[in-house]
Structure formats: structure tokens, C-alpha cells
Design a protein around this motif. Sequence first.
Motif, PDB file in Angstrom:
ATOM      1  N   HIS A 233      -6.441  -5.475  -8.326  1.00  0.00           N
ATOM      2  CA  HIS A 233      -5.758  -4.545  -7.335  1.00  0.00           C
ATOM      3  C   HIS A 233      -4.687  -5.445  -6.407  1.00  0.00           C
ATOM      4  O   HIS A 233      -4.899  -6.695  -6.285  1.00  0.00           O
ATOM      5  N   ASP A 234      -3.407  -4.775  -6.132  1.00  0.00           N
ATOM      6  CA  ASP A 234      -2.275  -5.375  -5.373  1.00  0.00           C
ATOM      7  C   ASP A 234      -2.067  -4.332  -4.446  1.00  0.00           C
ATOM      8  O   ASP A 234      -1.365  -3.583  -4.824  1.00  0.00           O
ATOM      9  N   ILE A 235      -2.374  -4.478  -3.101  1.00  0.00           N
ATOM     10  CA  ILE A 235      -2.431  -3.094  -2.242  1.00  0.00           C
ATOM     11  C   ILE A 235      -1.556  -3.828  -1.007  1.00  0.00           C
ATOM     12  O   ILE A 235      -1.822  -4.511  -0.360  1.00  0.00           O
ATOM     13  N   PRO A 236      -0.430  -2.917  -0.810  1.00  0.00           N
ATOM     14  CA  PRO A 236       0.429  -3.330   0.353  1.00  0.00           C
ATOM     15  C   PRO A 236      -0.246  -2.678   1.530  1.00  0.00           C
ATOM     16  O   PRO A 236      -0.840  -1.801   1.622  1.00  0.00           O
ATOM     17  N   ILE A 237       0.025  -3.555   2.629  1.00  0.00           N
ATOM     18  CA  ILE A 237      -0.852  -2.981   3.801  1.00  0.00           C
ATOM     19  C   ILE A 237       0.363  -2.680   4.957  1.00  0.00           C
ATOM     20  O   ILE A 237       0.762  -3.802   5.334  1.00  0.00           O
TER      21      ILE A 237
END
Length: 256
Positions: A233-237
Motif C-alpha cells: 500500500h502507498d497511501i497519501p495522508i
Amino acid sequence: MTTISIRDVWKEYDDQVVLERVSLEIEPHAFVLIVGASGCGKSTLLRMLLGQEQPSRGEILIDGTPLPPEPGPDRGVVFQRYSVFPHLTVRENVTLGLEFGQAPIAGRLFGGARKRAIAEAEHYIELVGLEQAMDKYPSALSGGMQQRLAIAQALITKPKVLLLDEPFGALDPGIRADMHELVIKLWQDSKMTVFMVSHDLSEAFYLGTRLITLDRRRNRPEERERYGASITHDIPITRRRENRHRGIKLAEGDVL
Ligand SMILES: Nc1ncnc2c1ncn2[C@@H]1O[C@H](COP(=O)(O)OP(=O)(O)OP(=O)(O)O)[C@@H](O)[C@H]1O
Ligand SMILES: [Mg+2]
């Protein structure tokens, strides 16, 4: 502002593939949180960014230039357990960080250069809130204070990249919350890119601007050593503080 490119990086130890096909483009001033099960290669990735370990394949670029194959003053690091020198005071520990950067052979500065180094060390010690403990030895400091000292030591060379390997894992919850505010402030007041490993998803969502999860995509027990972990997963916050108690579950059986 610093950009970091991790391009198809693999890491193998003998027959064991730890990481495979790790590719990331990190935007300037990112605060990257890395989570994943124990043993999946989080510290290994951090050690490669530090230059302590080399990728078996692939490359890591900082501002378009290949990462030098050894740690340098542009990268600071704080480990989970206290990494400060027990026989040196707080002031001496932080001054030494600068001396190693500026006088890597002798490991010491003299005269005016030393005075300036001490003044700068005192500035960073104040920044992390340890001004009352300048002359104390690490054994006289609490766990949280020792981590503050390690952070001051890492910051004094004004690194472009700060690497934090579960730096608050051993601290009490109240002290951890104080450390979160300190790290957010240090990051906001600088241009640093931060990579931080955590086991705590709420910490990750609170601190990070980007969350990376590492896991093995192929997880057959009989070939465990043959396949490494990669990014799952590569999730922008974007709304970090509101995420604090969201409790996001990533995958069945994840141990985070
Ligand atoms: N120097 C080394 N030589 C051989 N194997 C290593 C070396 N360093 C790490 N490994 C192996 O690589 C794998 C990943 O280790 P790593 O320390 O990166 O995991 P981690 O994700 O940081 O785990 P943890 O959450 O427990 O800290 C482990 O199986 C470990 O045994
Ligand atoms: Mg680790």
C-alpha cells in the motif's frame, strides 16, 4: 528541497530475499511512515537509505545522484534503542555529532571551531528541550530524554533526510505523545524528508504525509525465504490529525 528515488531495489542476504521490487518516488518534504510485520525488512530499507547497507539490485538516488555507499552528514538516524554514548554528557554527545561531520579523521575540533560546535550543540539541545540536562550523562536521563538526545545528535549535521527506526517504541504513551509533537515541529520547521518505521498505525496516520506498507505478496510457507516483501500500500495522508483514531485494517492477519 530533497527528492528521493528508490528504483527497483532488492535486498538479499545469502539465499534469503528480504525485499524485492521496491520502487518509490518521494516528493520533497515528505514524512513517510513505513509499517509492516516484524522481519519484513523495514529496518533493512532504512539502513539502505542511510548507506549502511547496499541494495543487491536497483538504486537509490538523492536529488538525482546515487546515494554514497556509506552514511554521511546529509542523513541522520535515530534507532529504537538508545544509541548515544554513555561516557559522554548530553553536550558532548551532541557536539560529537558535529565533530564527526566536520573532522571525520581526527573526530575532534579545536579552538574557535570547537567553541562554535559547542554553541551549536547547545542550540539543538534546547530545541529538543534538554537544556536542563546539558552536563548529565545518559544514564541519568529517562528513556524519552535519551531519545531527545539521539534526535539532537541526528539533527546537528542538518541532514536532508532523517531516518527514525521505531524511535518511540520503548516509551510510555504520554511521553510518546510529547515526542510526536516534537518531531512534527522539527519537521515543519525544516525542509527535511523524514522516513519513520512504526508498528503503530494510529501513530503512522497521525505523523505521516504518506504511509507505506511492506508485505510479502507471495507468502507460501515452503518458499518463505525465496520471496521478499515489497510495497503493498502507498497511501497519501492529507487530513492527518483527523485520522488518529480511524483504525484502518490493511489485510487479514497483519501484525502491526
Ligand atoms: N545483516 C543481516 N544479515 C542477514 N540477514 C539479515 C541481516 N539484517 C537483516 N536480516 C534479515 O532480514 C530480514 C528483515 O530484517 P529487518 O530487521 O529489516 O526487519 P524489520 O521489518 O525491521 O523487523 P522488526 O519489525 O522486527 O524490526 C530478517 O529476516 C532478518 O533476519
Ligand atoms: Mg526493524
